[in-house]
Design a protein around this motif. Structure first.
Motif, PDB file in Angstrom:
ATOM      1  N   VAL A  26      16.632  10.137  11.885  1.00 48.06           N
ATOM      2  CA  VAL A  26      17.026   9.172  11.136  1.00 48.06           C
ATOM      3  C   VAL A  26      15.436   9.053  10.137  1.00 48.06           C
ATOM      4  N   HIS A  27      16.766   9.002   8.798  1.00 47.72           N
ATOM      5  CA  HIS A  27      15.370   8.766   7.639  1.00 47.72           C
ATOM      6  C   HIS A  27      15.486   7.568   7.396  1.00 47.72           C
ATOM      7  N   VAL A  28      13.837   7.203   7.459  1.00 47.38           N
ATOM      8  CA  VAL A  28      13.429   5.486   6.674  1.00 47.38           C
ATOM      9  C   VAL A  28      12.948   6.266   5.414  1.00 47.38           C
ATOM     10  N   PRO A  29      13.455   5.364   4.357  1.00 46.12           N
ATOM     11  CA  PRO A  29      13.012   5.549   2.554  1.00 46.12           C
ATOM     12  C   PRO A  29      12.375   4.777   2.452  1.00 46.12           C
ATOM     13  N   TYR A  30      11.330   4.702   1.595  1.00 50.12           N
ATOM     14  CA  TYR A  30       9.732   3.722   1.601  1.00 50.12           C
ATOM     15  C   TYR A  30       9.669   3.459   0.258  1.00 50.12           C
ATOM     16  N   LYS A  31       9.236   2.821  -0.345  1.00 46.63           N
ATOM     17  CA  LYS A  31       9.274   2.540  -1.916  1.00 46.63           C
ATOM     18  C   LYS A  31       7.747   2.968  -2.245  1.00 46.63           C
ATOM     19  N   GLY A  32       7.654   4.492  -2.189  1.00 46.04           N
ATOM     20  CA  GLY A  32       6.341   5.618  -2.511  1.00 46.04           C
ATOM     21  C   GLY A  32       5.831   6.599  -1.367  1.00 46.04           C
ATOM     22  N   THR A  33       4.901   7.175  -1.521  1.00 47.13           N
ATOM     23  CA  THR A  33       4.507   8.009  -0.297  1.00 47.13           C
ATOM     24  C   THR A  33       3.626   7.239   0.527  1.00 47.13           C
ATOM     25  N   ALA A  34       2.852   6.428  -0.041  1.00 46.54           N
ATOM     26  CA  ALA A  34       1.690   5.608   0.099  1.00 46.54           C
ATOM     27  C   ALA A  34       1.963   4.181   1.961  1.00 46.54           C
ATOM     28  N   PRO A  35       2.921   4.223   1.392  1.00 46.85           N
ATOM     29  CA  PRO A  35       3.770   3.582   2.590  1.00 46.85           C
ATOM     30  C   PRO A  35       4.254   4.053   3.973  1.00 46.85           C
ATOM     31  N   ALA A  36       4.444   5.158   3.251  1.00 50.05           N
ATOM     32  CA  ALA A  36       5.167   5.871   4.707  1.00 50.05           C
ATOM     33  C   ALA A  36       4.284   7.092   5.252  1.00 50.05           C
ATOM     34  N   LEU A  37       2.857   6.903   4.510  1.00 48.31           N
ATOM     35  CA  LEU A  37       2.078   7.557   4.638  1.00 48.31           C
ATOM     36  C   LEU A  37       0.922   6.866   5.959  1.00 48.31           C
ATOM     37  N   GLN A  38       1.774   5.819   5.623  1.00 53.28           N
ATOM     38  CA  GLN A  38       0.266   4.711   6.637  1.00 53.28           C
ATOM     39  C   GLN A  38       1.293   4.470   7.974  1.00 53.28           C
ATOM     40  N   ASP A  39       2.523   4.634   7.422  1.00 52.65           N
ATOM     41  CA  ASP A  39       3.415   4.193   9.285  1.00 52.65           C
ATOM     42  C   ASP A  39       3.156   5.564   9.314  1.00 52.65           C
ATOM     43  N   LEU A  40       3.142   6.736   8.540  1.00 52.65           N
ATOM     44  CA  LEU A  40       3.077   8.507   9.852  1.00 52.65           C
ATOM     45  C   LEU A  40       1.743   7.876  11.151  1.00 52.65           C
ATOM     46  N   ILE A  41       0.562   7.829  10.451  1.00 51.65           N
ATOM     47  CA  ILE A  41      -0.430   7.749  10.649  1.00 51.65           C
ATOM     48  C   ILE A  41      -0.267   6.280  12.156  1.00 51.65           C
ATOM     49  N   GLY A  42       0.637   5.514  11.745  1.00 57.51           N
ATOM     50  CA  GLY A  42       0.177   4.551  12.529  1.00 57.51           C
ATOM     51  C   GLY A  42       1.853   4.452  13.624  1.00 57.51           C
ATOM     52  N   GLY A  43       2.440   6.006  13.773  1.00 58.18           N
ATOM     53  CA  GLY A  43       3.384   6.235  14.670  1.00 58.18           C
ATOM     54  C   GLY A  43       4.206   5.426  14.316  1.00 58.18           C
ATOM     55  N   GLN A  44       4.903   4.478  13.075  1.00 56.79           N
ATOM     56  CA  GLN A  44       6.215   3.824  13.311  1.00 56.79           C
ATOM     57  C   GLN A  44       7.716   5.301  12.385  1.00 56.79           C
ATOM     58  N   ILE A  45       6.810   6.353  11.986  1.00 60.67           N
ATOM     59  CA  ILE A  45       7.610   7.332  12.217  1.00 60.67           C
ATOM     60  C   ILE A  45       7.138   8.637  12.207  1.00 60.67           C
ATOM     61  N   GLN A  46       7.960   9.524  12.547  1.00 60.47           N
ATOM     62  CA  GLN A  46       7.195  10.072  13.148  1.00 60.47           C
ATOM     63  C   GLN A  46       6.934  11.908  12.342  1.00 60.47           C
TER      64      GLN A  46
END
Length: 325
Positions: free
Chosen positions: A181-201
């Motif tokens: 499943v694709h989860v688009p973000y408004k930029g890489t920074a919030p996506a990276l934050q969620d990767l570290i936090g486990g919201q995305i894999q």
């Protein structure tokens, strides 16, 4: 005799005038405006500033970089497309520009190909695949097996719909036969934050953004979307080396001018860019941020852009990617 001298003098004056005009058309006599359709500080902005600063030093020409982010790079591209083609405006585009040709076909106020004159492909930045530390995989082979055993349960982030990171992961899904499943973000920074936090894999992006967090132990690097290892992140195997398909995927930095810009100006700028890109100091700086220097001709840059548009059009169509509303 006097009449002949007058005519001869007039001929010399005309010849000098023609020479001056020709020389005047070779290079802009006013400062150059360089549009970057992204925010300051990212890889696109940094690479552009490195190269145009070098070009400025080489030519003695003032070049002013103007950041005009928005609409997946279309705002800045639109400004460049509509600028007077007098050699005083240039623009930097990346992979999103090629994707926009399909995603927003018929909806843009400019043509992503016909509205511009290619100048030079500055460099290519292969992307890297990273995953959350809690994902129980250690390489790409294990990721593929895990994703197949858990269809629809893994999510991957990107900096936005149509971004290189999004489409490269879609290509990986298609080649490997995965359901994620694709989860688009408004930029890489919030996506990276969620990767570290486990919201995305999973998150794919440029090494300069992700490798500091890999080396800091916050995320895991599985593979580089390149056919050979990348300088600056040589410890990361290619996707194929890590047990996946031999996929190449990158963002890139390409310079354009408005369509109608004099060919001699385009050729001169291309030559200056090539000289800058292949200088020792720019090569060293590019290596640090994971960019492979190119610096090719206008014709080669144009063919590269055409090929990228075709490549990503197929991925977009197969994945059924729709533009953001």
């Amino acid at each position: 005799m006097n009449q002949w001298l007058k005519l001869a003098g007039a001929g010399v004056a005309l010849a000098i005038s023609a020479t001056v005009c020709a020389q005047g058309s070779v290079w802009p006599t006013k400062p150059i405006r360089w549009i970057v359709p992204y925010t300051p500080g990212g890889i696109t902005d940094n690479a552009t500033r490195m190269v145009v600063q070098k070009v400025s030093e080489q030519t003695g020409t003032t070049i002013v970089v103007e950041n005009r982010p928005g609409a997946n790079s279309m705002l800045g591209a639109d400004l460049a497309a509509k600028a007077t083609p007098d050699g005083t405006t240039f623009v930097t585009v990346i992979g999103a520009h090629a994707a926009n040709a399909t995603l927003y076909a018929g909806k843009m106020s400019f043509d992503p190909v016909k509205s511009f004159a290619p100048v030079s492909l500055v460099g290519i930045a292969p992307m890297i695949m990273t995953v959350n530390n809690n994902l129980p995989v250690k390489d790409v082979k294990e990721l593929i097996a895990y994703a197949k055993a858990n269809p629809g349960k893994l999510s991957f982030g990107s900096s936005g719909v149509g971004a290189a990171a999004h489409l490269i992961t879609e290509l990986f899904k298609q080649v490997a036969g995965l359901d994620m499943v694709h989860v688009p973000y408004k930029g890489t920074a919030p996506a990276l934050q969620d990767l570290i936090g486990g919201q995305i894999q999973i998150l794919v992006d440029v090494p300069s953004t992700l490798m500091p967090h890999v080396r800091g132990g916050k995320i895991k690097a599985l593979g580089m979307f390149s056919l050979k290892r990348v300088a600056g992140a040589a410890e990361v195997p290619t996707i194929a080396e890590a047990g996946g398909p031999p996929i190449e995927g990158s963002t890139w930095v390409l310079f354009l001018a408005p369509a109608g810009t004099a060919k001699d100006i385009v050729n001169r700028m291309s030559a200056e860019v090539g000289k800058a890109v292949n200088s020792t100091d720019i090569k060293s700086k590019f290596e640090q941020i994971g960019i492979e220097p190119v610096g090719n001709s206008p014709e080669e840059a144009g063919k590269f852009l055409d090929d990228e548009i075709v490549k990503w059009a197929k991925v977009i169509a197969t994945a059924g990617v729709k533009p953001e509303q």
